[in-house]
Every structure is written in C-alpha cells, then in structure tokens.
Design an enzyme around this catalytic site. Structure first.
Site, PDB file in Angstrom:
ATOM      1  N   SER A 135       0.832  -1.206   0.000  1.00 46.78           N
ATOM      2  CA  SER A 135       0.000   0.000   0.000  1.00 46.78           C
ATOM      3  C   SER A 135       0.861   1.250   0.000  1.00 46.78           C
ATOM      4  O   SER A 135       1.976   1.272   0.523  1.00 46.78           O
ATOM      5  CB  SER A 135      -0.904   0.014   1.233  1.00 46.78           C
ATOM      6  OG  SER A 135      -1.485   1.295   1.440  1.00 46.78           O
ATOM      7  N   TYR A 171      -1.613  -0.764  10.497  1.00 43.96           N
ATOM      8  CA  TYR A 171      -1.851  -1.108   9.093  1.00 43.96           C
ATOM      9  C   TYR A 171      -0.648  -0.790   8.204  1.00 43.96           C
ATOM     10  O   TYR A 171      -0.133  -1.655   7.480  1.00 43.96           O
ATOM     11  CB  TYR A 171      -3.087  -0.369   8.574  1.00 43.96           C
ATOM     12  CG  TYR A 171      -3.289  -0.492   7.088  1.00 43.96           C
ATOM     13  CD1 TYR A 171      -3.698  -1.698   6.530  1.00 43.96           C
ATOM     14  CD2 TYR A 171      -3.046   0.585   6.237  1.00 43.96           C
ATOM     15  CE1 TYR A 171      -3.872  -1.826   5.155  1.00 43.96           C
ATOM     16  CE2 TYR A 171      -3.221   0.469   4.870  1.00 43.96           C
ATOM     17  CZ  TYR A 171      -3.632  -0.740   4.334  1.00 43.96           C
ATOM     18  OH  TYR A 171      -3.789  -0.859   2.980  1.00 43.96           O
TER      19      TYR A 171
END
Length: 332
Positions: free
Chosen positions: A203, A216
């Site tokens: 990501s 995350y």
C-alpha cells in the site's frame, strides 16, 4: 585509519579546482536534479502507458492455476477475472463460501473454458501450521503457476484505541498470510519447468511513516520488503513483484479522490507490469502519487499529515457506519 583518511582528503582537494565557481556548481546540481526526474518521467510513461504486456499464459504455462487470497470481492476478485480472461484456471480462497461461489460463477461468465476451485479459509485464524497445511492439501495435484497474496485487513485509528485482538489481527492477516502462503507455494513453483509468479499487494500508506495508520501501514511495509527480498533469491525462476497501490474503490476503502482507481484498472495495470521487475504501483496515477508523497520534505509532510490523519479517521468511521447499515438492509 587517520593516515588513510588524510590521504583521501588530500586526493579530494587535488581533484577540486582552486577556486570553485559556485554558480556553475549550482547549475550542475540543478541540471542533475531535473535530468533525474525527467528520466523517471520518461520511464514511468513508457512502463505504465506504452510497454506491452508479456504473454503470461505462454510464460507461466497453459492449463496452470492461479491462487488468489481474498478472492471473493474487490481487488482479489478483479485478479481472478483478469487471469481467467487470459485462460488461467483459478483457485479462489476467502472466508465466505457464498461470496466465493458467486465469484466463481462470475469467472465462468467471463471464460467458461477455465476451471475454478474454491477454498473457504478465514485468514484471521491463520496463526497455526495446521491452517496452512489444510490449504496445501486442497491444492495438491494442481499445476500452480501464480500466487496472488491479496488478503488483508485495513483501518485507521489512534493506536491506543485499537484493542489487542484487532492489533493481532492486522499482523496475522496482513503479514503471516503472505509469509506462509509464499512458503507453501514457492517450493511448488521451483519444481515447474516454466517460470512462476507471486504478486504481493502492499500500500501507498507505507511509502513514508504515517500516524493514524498503525499498525496497518507497518504491515504493508512488511509486505513490500518481504516481496522484494524474496525476489532477490528467486528471480531466475519466479517473477515476484510488490505492488504499492494507492486508493482503490473497494468495500475496504472509503476514501475517494482524483487518484482513486477502480479495482479492474488497478489489477490490469499490475498484471501489465508482471515479469518486468520486482516493484510496481500498478496504475500511473498511483505511481505519480507515490513519487510525489515520497519527495515531500519530512517537516512539510508531517505538518500536513497531523491535520489530515485525524480527519481521515472520522470520515472513515462515518463511511463504515453507512456500509454496515447497507449490509443490514440487504440481509433483512
């Protein structure tokens, strides 16, 4: 050591002119900077907009299987559909049998000649060897050529407000799944005559440290580093590629902007890059965004993110509430 340092310094002084022309020096630095970014722009333009996709069916083998985790919706399902269009058979792994069955039907609608196999597995429970041994048993007898490590958990919150179970879930789903699925599939790929491939979804949140995205973002950094490290070991036999994607319009992403792309466009861009290197942003928008974010000086970025981060949390919670309300309405 001191004598060696003095000799090196003396040689360096001899190489420098007696009187530095600082204007020329600054001009040279500026030209080097502009040339570097111009070269990057040309490369990205070619890689993301011009360079043709490899013949992946020929490269990895007709009749072979692609294994996709988190395959029932979003990016995972888009991978299944795109590989099916090329003629690959598909193994779909996810939690919901109902959603997996529907995704398999959609694959057949795209290409009724390919075979599908569904495996129900909840990766939040994937913290034991038995969990992955069970998946491995269900994959026996299949000529697996490609693994897509896509399954993941996502969220934005103040770190101290995450409960311990949710923190552990991020690591188990995002990190352990990639590690163990790669360990399960790599020995199978090494035995094949043709090349194989592993696609790892990371990501843009890990491009630089970001508050309010812990844990995350760190787990996504793990995805990228593990992927590129494995590529160093196995690149002669396996195309292993880390995909640092930005905002994609899926159920797990509630933030939309001019840089948001659909799951189909994201996946097509990633597959276009497969076999050309160990890193991609997939779509040109995400490549531009990652480059821009990475080039902002720390003191400027941190000042901006202190304002943006908390607002993202509040907005995400609102969208999650809308999603839950929609799901309850559909189920009633």
């Amino acid at each position: 050591m001191n004598n060696l340092a003095q000799k090196a310094l003396s040689q360096l002084k001899n190489l420098l002119p007696k009187q530095l022309n600082y204007e020329r020096l600054l001009a040279l630095v500026g030209l080097s900077y502009v040339s570097y970014h111009a070269a990057r722009l040309l490369y990205y333009s070619y890689a993301y907009l011009i360079r043709p996709r490899r013949n992946l069916l020929k490269r990895y083998g007709e009749g072979s299987w692609v294994v996709v985790t988190g395959a029932s919706e979003g990016i995972g399902k888009a991978f299944c559909l795109e590989f099916a269009r090329m003629g690959f058979n598909i193994v779909l792994i996810s939690r919901s049998v109902e959603k997996l069955t529907k995704a398999a039907e959609d694959i057949k609608a795209v290409n009724d000649k390919v075979q599908t196999k569904i495996i129900s597995a909840d990766f939040s429970q994937g913290y034991t060897l038995e969990f992955y041994e069970n998946i491995a048993k269900q994959l026996e007898g299949l000529d697996i050529s490609v693994l897509v490590n896509n399954v993941g958990a996502r969220g934005s919150e103040y770190f101290h407000l995450w409960d311990e179970k949710r923190n552990l879930n991020f690591v188990v789903v995002n990190c352990l799944s990639q590690l163990m699925m790669s360990r399960t599939i790599i020995p199978l790929l090494l035995k094949r005559e043709k090349k194989g491939a592993i696609i790892d979804i990371s990501s843009t949140s890990q491009v630089r440290p970001m508050g309010w995205y812990v844990p995350y973002a760190p787990t996504k950094a793990f995805n990228r580093v593990l992927s590129q490290s494995l590529s160093k070991e196995y690149s002669k036999k396996i195309d292993i590629m880390a995909c640092v994607v930005g905002a994609v319009s899926t159920r797990l992403n509630f933030y939309n902007s001019s840089m948001t792309v659909t799951a189909d466009k994201c996946v097509k861009g990633i597959i276009d890059q497969l076999g050309w290197g160990d890193y991609t942003s997939g779509n040109w928008r995400h490549a531009a965004y990652n480059t821009f974010i990475g080039s902002i000086p720390d003191f400027i970025f941190d000042r901006i993110w202190r304002k943006v981060g908390p607002n993202r949390i509040a907005w995400t919670k609102q969208e999650e509430a809308k999603e839950k309300e929609l799901q309850s309405t559909q189920n009633s």
